[in-house]
Design an enzyme around this catalytic site. Structure first.
Site, PDB file in Angstrom:
ATOM      1  N   CYS A 114       0.813  -1.228   0.000  1.00 45.44           N
ATOM      2  CA  CYS A 114       0.000   0.000   0.000  1.00 45.44           C
ATOM      3  C   CYS A 114       0.845   1.275   0.000  1.00 45.44           C
ATOM      4  O   CYS A 114       0.370   2.339  -0.392  1.00 45.44           O
ATOM      5  CB  CYS A 114      -0.944   0.010   1.196  1.00 45.44           C
ATOM      6  N   HIS A 247      -3.449   7.400   1.889  1.00 45.59           N
ATOM      7  CA  HIS A 247      -3.829   6.049   1.490  1.00 45.59           C
ATOM      8  C   HIS A 247      -5.224   5.771   2.048  1.00 45.59           C
ATOM      9  O   HIS A 247      -5.513   6.073   3.203  1.00 45.59           O
ATOM     10  CB  HIS A 247      -2.822   5.046   2.052  1.00 45.59           C
ATOM     11  N   ASN A 277     -10.110   0.011  -0.467  1.00 44.24           N
ATOM     12  CA  ASN A 277      -8.647   0.067  -0.384  1.00 44.24           C
ATOM     13  C   ASN A 277      -8.060  -0.518  -1.673  1.00 44.24           C
ATOM     14  O   ASN A 277      -8.169  -1.719  -1.910  1.00 44.24           O
ATOM     15  CB  ASN A 277      -8.194  -0.723   0.850  1.00 44.24           C
TER      16      ASN A 277
HETATM   17  O1  UT7 Z   1      -3.907  -0.987   3.482  1.00 47.41           O
HETATM   18  C1  UT7 Z   1      -3.090  -1.533   4.455  1.00 47.41           C
HETATM   19  C2  UT7 Z   1      -3.497  -1.071   5.752  1.00 47.41           C
HETATM   20  N1  UT7 Z   1      -4.718  -1.739   6.171  1.00 47.41           N
HETATM   21  C3  UT7 Z   1      -5.407  -1.170   7.086  1.00 47.41           C
HETATM   22  O2  UT7 Z   1      -5.042  -0.088   7.482  1.00 47.41           O
HETATM   23  C4  UT7 Z   1      -6.589  -1.896   7.680  1.00 47.41           C
HETATM   24  C5  UT7 Z   1      -6.625  -1.562   9.149  1.00 47.41           C
HETATM   25  N2  UT7 Z   1      -7.697  -2.190   9.883  1.00 47.41           N
HETATM   26  C6  UT7 Z   1      -8.987  -1.850   9.750  1.00 47.41           C
HETATM   27  O3  UT7 Z   1      -9.354  -1.061   8.899  1.00 47.41           O
HETATM   28  C7  UT7 Z   1      -9.973  -2.436  10.732  1.00 47.41           C
HETATM   29  O4  UT7 Z   1      -9.280  -3.049  11.795  1.00 47.41           O
HETATM   30  C8  UT7 Z   1     -10.949  -3.452  10.088  1.00 47.41           C
HETATM   31  C9  UT7 Z   1     -11.938  -2.719   9.215  1.00 47.41           C
HETATM   32  C10 UT7 Z   1     -10.177  -4.479   9.289  1.00 47.41           C
HETATM   33  C11 UT7 Z   1     -11.753  -4.170  11.186  1.00 47.41           C
HETATM   34  O5  UT7 Z   1     -12.423  -3.235  12.017  1.00 47.41           O
HETATM   35  P1  UT7 Z   1     -12.368  -3.414  13.606  1.00 47.41           P
HETATM   36  O6  UT7 Z   1     -13.214  -2.357  14.157  1.00 47.41           O
HETATM   37  O7  UT7 Z   1     -10.917  -3.415  13.986  1.00 47.41           O
HETATM   38  O8  UT7 Z   1     -13.068  -4.807  13.802  1.00 47.41           O
HETATM   39  P2  UT7 Z   1     -12.469  -6.146  14.427  1.00 47.41           P
HETATM   40  O9  UT7 Z   1     -11.453  -6.757  13.538  1.00 47.41           O
HETATM   41  O10 UT7 Z   1     -12.092  -5.865  15.855  1.00 47.41           O
HETATM   42  O11 UT7 Z   1     -13.774  -7.069  14.401  1.00 47.41           O
HETATM   43  C12 UT7 Z   1     -14.930  -6.745  15.173  1.00 47.41           C
HETATM   44  C13 UT7 Z   1     -15.989  -7.800  14.923  1.00 47.41           C
HETATM   45  C14 UT7 Z   1     -15.470  -9.238  15.018  1.00 47.41           C
HETATM   46  O12 UT7 Z   1     -16.454 -10.015  15.648  1.00 47.41           O
HETATM   47  P3  UT7 Z   1     -16.310 -10.430  17.204  1.00 47.41           P
HETATM   48  O13 UT7 Z   1     -15.010 -11.208  17.267  1.00 47.41           O
HETATM   49  O14 UT7 Z   1     -16.250  -9.140  17.955  1.00 47.41           O
HETATM   50  O15 UT7 Z   1     -17.531 -11.249  17.456  1.00 47.41           O
HETATM   51  C15 UT7 Z   1     -15.359  -9.664  13.578  1.00 47.41           C
HETATM   52  O16 UT7 Z   1     -15.506 -11.067  13.403  1.00 47.41           O
HETATM   53  O17 UT7 Z   1     -16.530  -7.677  13.600  1.00 47.41           O
HETATM   54  C16 UT7 Z   1     -16.511  -8.943  12.946  1.00 47.41           C
HETATM   55  N3  UT7 Z   1     -16.326  -8.735  11.512  1.00 47.41           N
HETATM   56  C17 UT7 Z   1     -17.352  -8.553  10.644  1.00 47.41           C
HETATM   57  N4  UT7 Z   1     -18.672  -8.506  10.834  1.00 47.41           N
HETATM   58  C18 UT7 Z   1     -19.438  -8.288   9.745  1.00 47.41           C
HETATM   59  C19 UT7 Z   1     -15.155  -8.673  10.820  1.00 47.41           C
HETATM   60  N5  UT7 Z   1     -15.415  -8.461   9.519  1.00 47.41           N
HETATM   61  C20 UT7 Z   1     -16.756  -8.379   9.384  1.00 47.41           C
HETATM   62  C21 UT7 Z   1     -17.612  -8.162   8.286  1.00 47.41           C
HETATM   63  N6  UT7 Z   1     -18.938  -8.112   8.528  1.00 47.41           N
HETATM   64  N7  UT7 Z   1     -17.144  -7.965   7.042  1.00 47.41           N
END
Ligand code: UT7
Length: 320
Positions: A114, A247, A277
């Site tokens: 990225c 980004h 992204n």
């Molecule tokens: O380009 C390179 C750089 N990349 C980035 O900068 C990405 C950085 N990270 C992020 O943008 C975020 O961390 C994410 C968008 C990937 C995730 O958001 P989050 O608020 O950190 O969520 P999380 O990973 O803590 O997940 C929260 C919950 C989980 O469920 P439980 O374990 O709390 O029951 C996930 O399983 O959301 C669940 N979850 C989803 N639910 C519905 C994860 N993906 C999904 C989904 N739909 N697509």
């Protein structure tokens, strides 16, 4: 008098097919609400069978050349940032070169995921300032849809395909151009964002894997810090910045980074809602949008920044 690399033109290209969150929710355990609330993403573009990183890059490059009013034959350097090349080798940059009808120039790919566009821009800027190139195409192009695990809802909803390009032209004197760049890498974080395959290990292309929450935390810290560094290098302050073109990984990262820097969110260009992204393509895609809709104007101080797998991260400050 010193040589500067000035952005003479910008361009971008997207696949024909646009996919909204509702369409993904039909085949995955996810919702439009979750994706919008956690990421800001509403749509992304997905390449069809006849679209590749190379074809998208070529289209973006053509549009950047048109915008710059520079003929392809004047280009003596092509640096293409991608983690999803058409082939393991030769470099996709050479495919763009041929498609543009350029018989001879320097052409190579840069792999910094990225942050790839920032790495490519820094290399091209150095070559221009040292007199090694006069007119360069710097391209970020990706087809991440081809390395996504479409059954993993934690990653596949986040990414899209596309390409963005800038034409850099060498200018003597003047005030416009790239003022400073700063790059970093820290390979200790390899396992937080990676592809589980490769020619020298599995012999396969592999799929993207990410521990999103950890990447998020590093992204905010690293991006705020590298923007501070690059402004220091240019002798500028946050108050001097007209636009940040970041980004586009997550709208919440953009907000948190702006807050950390004391920068108004109105100065941050946001396209993650429509493009998702697009990895190395995201910064030049967003820059193209903001130039063409009239927000970024000649003379503006613009900061570009990105962070990605490796980790790699970097920033550039320029007077457009
Ligand atoms: O380009 C390179 C750089 N990349 C980035 O900068 C990405 C950085 N990270 C992020 O943008 C975020 O961390 C994410 C968008 C990937 C995730 O958001 P989050 O608020 O950190 O969520 P999380 O990973 O803590 O997940 C929260 C919950 C989980 O469920 P439980 O374990 O709390 O029951 C996930 O399983 O959301 C669940 N979850 C989803 N639910 C519905 C994860 N993906 C999904 C989904 N739909 N697509």
């Amino acid at each position: 008098m010193s040589l500067r690399a000035v952005i003479a033109g910008v361009g971008s290209a997207l696949p024909a097919r646009r996919v909204d969150n509702a369409e993904l929710a039909k085949q995955l355990d996810t919702t439009d609400e979750w994706i919008v609330e956690r990421t800001g993403i509403r749509t992304r573009y997905i390449a069809g069978d006849d679209e590749t990183t190379g074809t998208l890059a070529t289209e973006a490059a053509r549009r950047a050349l048109d915008h710059a009013g520079i003929a392809a034959s004047e280009i003596d350097l092509i640096v293409l940032a991608t983690a999803t090349p058409d082939q393991t080798f030769p470099a996709t940059a050479t495919k763009v070169q041929t498609a543009l009808g350029i018989d001879d120039c320097v052409a190579f790919d840069v792999a910094a995921v990225c942050s790839g566009f920032l790495y490519a821009l820094t290399v091209a800027d150095s070559m221009i300032r040292s007199g090694g190139a006069k007119a360069a195409l710097v391209i970020g192009a990706e087809t991440f849809s081809r390395i996504l695990d479409w059954e993993d809802r934690t990653t596949c909803v986040l990414f899209g395909d596309g390409a963005g390009a800038v034409v850099l032209a060498a200018e003597e004197g003047g005030t416009a151009g790239i003022l400073a760049t700063k790059l970093h890498a820290d390979g200790r974080h390899n396992q937080l964002l990676y592809v589980d395959g490769g020619p020298s290990t599995t012999g396969t292309v592999g799929k993207l894997r990410m521990k999103g929450r950890e990447v998020f935390r590093h992204a905010v810290l690293n991006l705020a810090s590298v923007m501070g560094e690059v402004l220091d290098l240019a002798g500028l302050e946050t108050a001097d910045v007209d636009w940040v073109v970041p980004h586009q990984a997550n709208a919440r990262i953009l907000d948190a980074t702006a807050k950390k820097l004391g920068l108004s969110p109105d100065k941050v260009v946001l396209t993650v809602d429509r493009h998702a992204n697009t990895s190395a393509a995201s910064v030049p895609l967003a820059l193209d949008v903001a130039v063409k809709d009239g927000r970024v104007k000649r003379g503006d101080i613009v900061v570009l920044e990105a962070m990605g797998g490796g980790f790699t991260w970097g920033a550039a400050v320029l007077r457009y």
